[in-house]
Motif scaffolding. Structure first.
Motif, PDB file in Angstrom:
ATOM      1  N   LEU A 246      35.078  56.019  44.830  1.00  0.00           N
ATOM      2  CA  LEU A 246      35.506  55.240  43.118  1.00  0.00           C
ATOM      3  C   LEU A 246      35.627  53.187  43.810  1.00  0.00           C
ATOM      4  O   LEU A 246      35.941  52.987  42.948  1.00  0.00           O
ATOM      5  N   ARG A 247      36.144  53.556  44.642  1.00  0.00           N
ATOM      6  CA  ARG A 247      36.152  52.459  44.973  1.00  0.00           C
ATOM      7  C   ARG A 247      34.634  51.155  45.080  1.00  0.00           C
ATOM      8  O   ARG A 247      35.238  50.299  44.386  1.00  0.00           O
ATOM      9  N   LYS A 248      33.660  51.985  45.175  1.00  0.00           N
ATOM     10  CA  LYS A 248      32.021  51.207  44.560  1.00  0.00           C
ATOM     11  C   LYS A 248      32.584  51.079  43.137  1.00  0.00           C
ATOM     12  O   LYS A 248      31.325  50.381  42.753  1.00  0.00           O
ATOM     13  N   THR A 249      32.688  52.466  42.638  1.00  0.00           N
ATOM     14  CA  THR A 249      32.258  52.639  40.808  1.00  0.00           C
ATOM     15  C   THR A 249      32.989  51.481  40.234  1.00  0.00           C
ATOM     16  O   THR A 249      32.499  50.642  38.933  1.00  0.00           O
ATOM     17  N   ILE A 250      34.449  51.770  40.537  1.00  0.00           N
ATOM     18  CA  ILE A 250      35.496  50.172  40.445  1.00  0.00           C
ATOM     19  C   ILE A 250      34.949  49.295  40.038  1.00  0.00           C
ATOM     20  O   ILE A 250      34.885  48.063  39.462  1.00  0.00           O
ATOM     21  N   LYS A 251      34.293  48.356  41.787  1.00  0.00           N
ATOM     22  CA  LYS A 251      34.232  47.535  42.058  1.00  0.00           C
ATOM     23  C   LYS A 251      32.924  46.567  40.965  1.00  0.00           C
ATOM     24  O   LYS A 251      32.705  45.279  40.638  1.00  0.00           O
ATOM     25  N   LEU A 252      32.012  47.668  40.806  1.00  0.00           N
ATOM     26  CA  LEU A 252      30.532  47.671  39.505  1.00  0.00           C
ATOM     27  C   LEU A 252      30.914  47.186  38.335  1.00  0.00           C
ATOM     28  O   LEU A 252      30.880  46.633  37.539  1.00  0.00           O
ATOM     29  N   THR A 253      31.989  48.349  38.184  1.00  0.00           N
ATOM     30  CA  THR A 253      32.850  47.825  36.266  1.00  0.00           C
ATOM     31  C   THR A 253      33.326  46.652  36.108  1.00  0.00           C
ATOM     32  O   THR A 253      32.480  46.008  35.717  1.00  0.00           O
ATOM     33  N   ASP A 254      34.209  46.785  37.538  1.00  0.00           N
ATOM     34  CA  ASP A 254      34.402  45.003  37.277  1.00  0.00           C
ATOM     35  C   ASP A 254      33.843  43.807  36.756  1.00  0.00           C
ATOM     36  O   ASP A 254      34.119  43.211  35.962  1.00  0.00           O
ATOM     37  N   GLU A 255      32.847  44.186  37.269  1.00  0.00           N
ATOM     38  CA  GLU A 255      31.646  43.070  38.118  1.00  0.00           C
ATOM     39  C   GLU A 255      30.754  43.151  36.332  1.00  0.00           C
ATOM     40  O   GLU A 255      30.426  41.785  35.914  1.00  0.00           O
ATOM     41  N   LEU A 256      30.810  44.476  36.014  1.00  0.00           N
ATOM     42  CA  LEU A 256      29.569  44.439  34.524  1.00  0.00           C
ATOM     43  C   LEU A 256      30.636  43.917  34.142  1.00  0.00           C
ATOM     44  O   LEU A 256      30.093  43.168  33.015  1.00  0.00           O
ATOM     45  N   LEU A 257      31.556  44.157  33.326  1.00  0.00           N
ATOM     46  CA  LEU A 257      32.619  43.745  32.484  1.00  0.00           C
ATOM     47  C   LEU A 257      33.013  42.131  32.266  1.00  0.00           C
ATOM     48  O   LEU A 257      32.802  41.195  31.338  1.00  0.00           O
ATOM     49  N   ALA A 258      32.468  41.350  33.407  1.00  0.00           N
ATOM     50  CA  ALA A 258      33.025  40.107  34.066  1.00  0.00           C
ATOM     51  C   ALA A 258      31.563  39.527  33.795  1.00  0.00           C
ATOM     52  O   ALA A 258      31.929  38.619  32.524  1.00  0.00           O
ATOM     53  N   ARG A 259      30.593  39.859  32.970  1.00  0.00           N
ATOM     54  CA  ARG A 259      29.329  39.495  33.166  1.00  0.00           C
ATOM     55  C   ARG A 259      29.100  39.965  31.912  1.00  0.00           C
ATOM     56  O   ARG A 259      28.816  38.788  30.657  1.00  0.00           O
ATOM     57  N   TYR A 260      29.353  40.647  31.492  1.00  0.00           N
ATOM     58  CA  TYR A 260      29.462  41.418  30.048  1.00  0.00           C
ATOM     59  C   TYR A 260      30.763  41.332  29.091  1.00  0.00           C
ATOM     60  O   TYR A 260      31.324  42.543  28.757  1.00  0.00           O
ATOM     61  N   PRO A 261      31.907  40.666  29.029  1.00  0.00           N
ATOM     62  CA  PRO A 261      33.223  40.313  28.509  1.00  0.00           C
ATOM     63  C   PRO A 261      33.653  41.061  27.204  1.00  0.00           C
ATOM     64  O   PRO A 261      34.222  41.751  26.256  1.00  0.00           O
ATOM     65  N   ASP A 262      31.932  41.400  25.952  1.00  0.00           N
ATOM     66  CA  ASP A 262      32.318  41.484  24.873  1.00  0.00           C
ATOM     67  C   ASP A 262      32.177  42.630  25.053  1.00  0.00           C
ATOM     68  O   ASP A 262      31.199  43.774  23.557  1.00  0.00           O
ATOM     69  N   ALA A 263      31.809  43.498  25.702  1.00  0.00           N
ATOM     70  CA  ALA A 263      31.121  44.654  25.430  1.00  0.00           C
ATOM     71  C   ALA A 263      32.553  46.003  24.807  1.00  0.00           C
ATOM     72  O   ALA A 263      33.549  45.367  25.041  1.00  0.00           O
ATOM     73  N   GLU A 264      31.807  46.472  24.099  1.00  0.00           N
ATOM     74  CA  GLU A 264      32.813  47.557  23.244  1.00  0.00           C
ATOM     75  C   GLU A 264      32.976  49.055  24.148  1.00  0.00           C
ATOM     76  O   GLU A 264      34.279  49.679  23.213  1.00  0.00           O
TER      77      GLU A 264
END
Length: 451
Positions: free
Chosen positions: A28-46
């Motif tokens: 859980l910790r690793k996947t949420i961290k990865l999700t946050d990193e991707l959303l920071a890189r792609y803030p316009d994700a739908e």
């Protein structure tokens, strides 16, 4: 497109050889961290798409928090005989008053060491999966979540606070969306066993017959469902990694066979017919279609085992030892030229329908008993097991392998295996366009819920 991998170091070591569990908190910790990193890189994700390991389960409590490890698809408790036999230590166990240190005083390390030194012995009688088949006429393999749950139930291993169970990707979706109860797509639900893929429903009568309370079952979702939002972005219900890989590699195309070679091997083809035979599953896909699926338990592990064999020999020679895969690639090319080839069955870990089956080596001669022939023979055996599954599907449905799409590092790193499959299936072959096929499919599915 951004692709990022993180190491999965979540396996929990236990004293039982057949047990395969992972630490949910680490995942859980690793996947949420990865999700946050991707959303920071792609803030316009739908939308956020999810997929992950099928078959396995995690228990959650009434507040939506996990209360168990992840019991993975590799867990072998379903193949254990129904009743364990007491160990010698248990037969001569002293009275509690004579025990120098109580169980509550034992450290975690001491308890683990105790389990290692006194492994559970098993009576030679029918397994749990055999019992399920006998009682319900349903075939379910070990590692399937509800088989695991049934074993846990009968051995007092279900956490008392457990309110429901789901796959690990379902649990991630719950956590991201802030849900307290799991909502599960049919692709993941079917992977747990005791599921009717034609009706898209759990087999409640069969579950009740073996003593499973249906209150533990998760709620089923429709095909295109949002679990809620994370950082304001819709989170799609998770789909099985097999279905996601097919969607990301093949789409909705018919007469196209997807071959995957990772730890295990897998063959999948889209069909509007429900068709099942021993070793062949009809898994729910999308829009009323099915994936006909055959899985080999060894697959790439057979090739890895040969690499370990070569490396072990070098260690005994006290030679410098490193990965042997590059050399094995050259050996396989040489083995391809041998006319009288060895015949190697790579069912080292059995099959889903016959766990006791083992591999074999035949047609051995003085001339072909060489590293080159053995290397090629392992690759041929890996491909042959999948091809035989295709033949069963073809005979039952008429599906044709007009095109092959292959995925997984087992194919990408081994041109000889690609050549073997191309000739065996007699079809046009191509590599999947994206390396992370399942992640791509999950993203495609997430866009579909937005339409």
């Amino acid at each position: 497109m951004k692709r990022k991998n993180v190491e999965n170091d979540s396996f929990i070591k236990t004293g039982y050889e057949w047990e395969r569990i992972q630490d949910v908190e680490i995942i859980l910790r690793k996947t949420i961290k990865l999700t946050d990193e991707l959303l920071a890189r792609y803030p316009d994700a739908e939308a956020i798409g999810l997929t992950g390991q099928m078959h396995g389960i995690v228990y959650v409590d009434g507040k939506g928090k996990h209360c168990s490890p992840l019991y993975t698809w590799q867990d072998g408790r379903g193949n254990l005989p129904i009743e364990p036999e007491k160990t010698e230590a248990e037969k001569t166990e002293p009275e509690k008053s004579e025990v120098k240190k109580s169980e509550s005083e034992k450290t975690e390390a001491e308890e683990l060491e105790s389990r290692k030194s006194e492994p559970m012995k098993l009576k030679s009688e029918k397994s749990l999966v055999d019992s399920v088949l006998e009682e319900t006429s349903l075939s379910a393999a070990t590692g399937y979540g509800l088989v695991t749950h049934l074993y846990n139930l009968r051995h007092g291993l279900v956490p008392p606070e457990a309110a429901a169970l789901c796959t690990i990707s379902d649990y991630l979706g719950m956590t991201l969306a802030g849900r307290k109860t799991p909502l599960v797509h049919g692709s993941n639900a079917a992977s747990m066993g005791f599921f009717d893929s034609r009706c898209l429903a759990f087999c409640r009568n069969a579950l009740e017959k073996v003593g499973i309370d249906i209150c533990i079952l998760p709620q089923l979702a429709d095909d295109f469902t949002s679990l809620g939002t994370y950082q304001g972005i819709p989170v799609a219900v998770a789909i099985g990694d097999n279905q996601a890989s097919f969607l990301g590699s093949v789409g909705m195309n018919k007469n196209t066979v997807l071959l995957n070679m990772g730890t295990g091997g897998q063959l999948s083809v889209l069909s509007n017919q429900y068709f099942e035979e021993p070793g062949i599953e009809a898994r729910p896909f999308l829009e009323g279609e099915y994936l006909l699926v055959g899985s080999s338990l060894c697959g790439g592990r057979a090739y890895a085992g040969l690499e370990h064999f070569f490396r072990s020999y070098l260690q005994h020679c006290e030679a410098s030892v490193s990965s042997q895969y590059d050399l094995m690639g050259k050996l396989a090319e040489e083995g391809k030229k041998v006319k009288d080839k060895v015949i190697l069955r790579t069912t080292y870990s059995g099959t889903r329908i016959n766990p006791a089956l083992r591999g074999s080596l035949t047609n051995l001669s003085e001339d072909n008993f060489t590293p080159e022939s053995l290397t090629y023979g392992v690759l041929e055996g890996m491909a042959q097991e999948l091809y035989e599954m295709y033949e069963t599907m073809h005979a039952g449905t008429g599906v044709e392998a007009e095109r092959l799409v292959v995925s997984g590092n087992g194919f990408r790193r081994n041109p000889v295996l690609l050549d073997i499959c191309r000739k065996k299936f007699g079809a046009t072959l191509s590599l999947a366009e994206f390396k992370e096929e399942a992640a791509c499919g999950a993203a495609i599915y997430a866009t579909m819920i937005m339409q």
